[in-house]
Design an enzyme around this catalytic site. Sequence first.
Site, PDB file in Angstrom:
ATOM      1  N   SER A 280      -8.710  52.650  76.199  1.00 18.89           N
ATOM      2  CA  SER A 280      -7.531  51.834  76.515  1.00 18.89           C
ATOM      3  C   SER A 280      -7.834  50.370  76.253  1.00 18.89           C
ATOM      4  O   SER A 280      -8.983  49.934  76.377  1.00 18.89           O
ATOM      5  CB  SER A 280      -7.168  51.997  77.986  1.00 18.89           C
ATOM      6  N   ASP A 281      -6.817  49.593  75.899  1.00 19.23           N
ATOM      7  CA  ASP A 281      -7.014  48.152  75.947  1.00 19.23           C
ATOM      8  C   ASP A 281      -7.256  47.794  77.415  1.00 19.23           C
ATOM      9  O   ASP A 281      -6.943  48.562  78.326  1.00 19.23           O
ATOM     10  CB  ASP A 281      -5.820  47.391  75.347  1.00 19.23           C
ATOM     11  N   TRP A 282      -7.793  46.622  77.614  1.00 16.50           N
ATOM     12  CA  TRP A 282      -8.318  46.252  78.931  1.00 16.50           C
ATOM     13  C   TRP A 282      -7.207  46.170  79.991  1.00 16.50           C
ATOM     14  O   TRP A 282      -6.407  45.249  79.989  1.00 16.50           O
ATOM     15  CB  TRP A 282      -9.105  44.952  78.812  1.00 16.50           C
ATOM     16  N   GLY A 284      -4.949  48.535  80.136  1.00 18.94           N
ATOM     17  CA  GLY A 284      -3.786  49.168  79.509  1.00 18.94           C
ATOM     18  C   GLY A 284      -3.549  50.607  79.954  1.00 18.94           C
ATOM     19  O   GLY A 284      -2.723  51.304  79.374  1.00 18.94           O
TER      20      GLY A 284
END
Length: 720
Positions: A280-282, A284
């Site tokens: 995941s993006d941070w 996200g």
Amino acid sequence: MRRIVHVGLVLLVVGMASAGAQQTAEAPKPWTNAAVPVEKRVEMVLEQMTLDEKIALVHGEGVAHRKNASPAMQAAQLLGNGGVGLAVTPPRLGLPVIDMSDAAYGVRSSAENGRYSTALPSNVGSAASWDPTAACAYGTLIGKELRAQGFDMTLGGGTNLTREPRNGRTFEYMGEDPLLAGTMVGNRIKCEGEQHVISDIKHYAMNDQENGRTQVDVHVGERAMRESDLLAFQIGVKVGDPKAVMCSYNGVNGDYACENKYLLTDVLKKEWGFKGFVVSDWGGTHSTEKASAAGLDMEQPGDGFFGEKLKAAVQAKRVSMAELDEHVKRILWAEFASGVVDNLPHKSLVDPQAGYDVARRAEEQSIVLLKNRKELLPLAAGKLKSVAVIGGRADYGMISGGGSAQVDAPGDPDAGKWQHKVWFPTSPLLALEAKAPEAKVTFSSGENVAAAVAAAKSAEVAVVFAWQWESEGSDLESLSLPEGQDKLIAAVVAANPRTVVVLETGTAVTMPWLDQAGAVVEAWYGGSKGGDAVANVLFGDVNPSGKLPMTFPVSEADLPHPDLKKPTRGAKPGLSFSVDYSEGAKVGYKWYEAEKKPVLFPFGYGLSYTSFKYSGLRVSADGSSVSFTLKNEGKRKGAEIAEVYAAIPEAAGEPWKRLVGWEKVELAAGESRELTVSTEGLAMSVWDEGAKRFVMTPGAYKVMVGGSSAELGLVGGFTK
Ligand code: BGC
């Protein structure tokens, strides 16, 4: 059968160990044998792992690992390396932790950890080289520097299309065309991965604006998405074979990207056959069961949803063990397949000089010459009497892009701070002075316009440096140069028609002073050696060959969405507003062409100090290759990017041309060469929503070849 193979391998490894000088009492670890097939190694490790170990692997340790290691970390006596993310692989099994660093145009945040990294030119600059070999050198350098700093995973590989040029991260991406973006990022990723780091492509997908990036739901049709943003990723994944894909913050058609089954499972894993893991993006990640079922494999940076909550879900059988195992296997696969397990990173010193050389060469290939009235450039070393250098802090250095991409600049203690503009100490003023030691070179900061005008008037040539700063987290308000620089440039070009404007930007800019400028050079964000590269181009030691990877529009009014949408103040967390990408697949030049809007500079445009002639087009019967003759008609050696476009049959309902191939070739003065360019079938196809695949529409295809999207002198075709 499987068991027999397993036992056999154990015996083999035990045998090897007992033959070694140092016998240990440790249990054998047959999966550390590089001769065993990767899939088998993964199975072997999985069989050994407890539920807690599996859970530890599928989420990050946050940034807390820098100072307060979690119990799992403490037990493992592991401390992070100062990177932004980390996942614990059970040390008892002899696997390294996955230690990640941002690395868009160089390794991030090294200074605060007492290290040094090279800043390459911005990613958009790399795209402007249109040179897959240069992209490879870019990736190789980053891979080497990551490993030298003790990291084994990169978070680089930005591939979002420049659908919206005011997007605050366009400098981290590869422009507006899916074939160019996918090919360039793919080559960077391939070579970065070859250094044995877990390679990454991001931000998947449709994260085309920064304003409200965690709240925006992107509405876009399947066909449009497949032929634009997703096509860039598809090509990037095919060429680069990344071992990780970072899902983005935004929503896509109602579901957050990191819990979007269509994106993660149906397209990426099933259709494209991606074997690595989705991270995941941070921050996200927004759910446990939904995200896990959709295909998210690892949550970063912490354990909000994939820690205790996922463990409880597995214990309660709301998430099956098989589903958790699938996440774990993908992460283990990435570790083995990238070679990280067999080639542990060993901290060493980054070689700054090697980095300088790569960065300078990359920038020399990225610079785009946009205007050159009466051959003002190249400047004549030895003949030039006086130069007025103005603006842009050119006495000190060149600006860089911010946010998580930021590479620390030597000499700037605040380099790691968010929203702090960072100039790299690569002074174009000093580099220009060195080229023309006999000339009188002055510098005015540009703060005092009258003083700059006076300096420009009294000099033979003026060189104005202008910057436009971009950073993650917000978009540009407009495409104008900030802080009164347009006024400064307008005054200087009016005072001296022999003025060269050097732009340091991460995206397109408007140029109200263009008509009066003598020459304009787009240098993007120039990296650690940008000053030398610019001087080499201005004085003709290097013949510029870059071409624009994005259209420069006349004004924001011509963009598909003149008003960039932002979330309403005080909106609740969650997907609270939407953008409707109604322009669909008409991204960049396709939009301007379909809408018949004139542009400032077209996609694929760039001048040289020599000129090229195209002749003799031949298109193969099925359109898979195109041959023609290219001649350097000028007096200097130079490289040309020969571009091939196709217009597909009318029946497809997409009346705009698309880039389908190109070749960059260097020719000596007067040299002619017969070139054959392979075309990319996907770029000539349309997505059939019913059949769920790309198809080529039957009918007549027009093929066009030339030096820019707007200058395509050779025309031919084929019928499908
Ligand atoms: C960015 C990612 C980055 C991550 C870790 C996020 O804010 O969108 O590109 O890799 O932070 O720094």
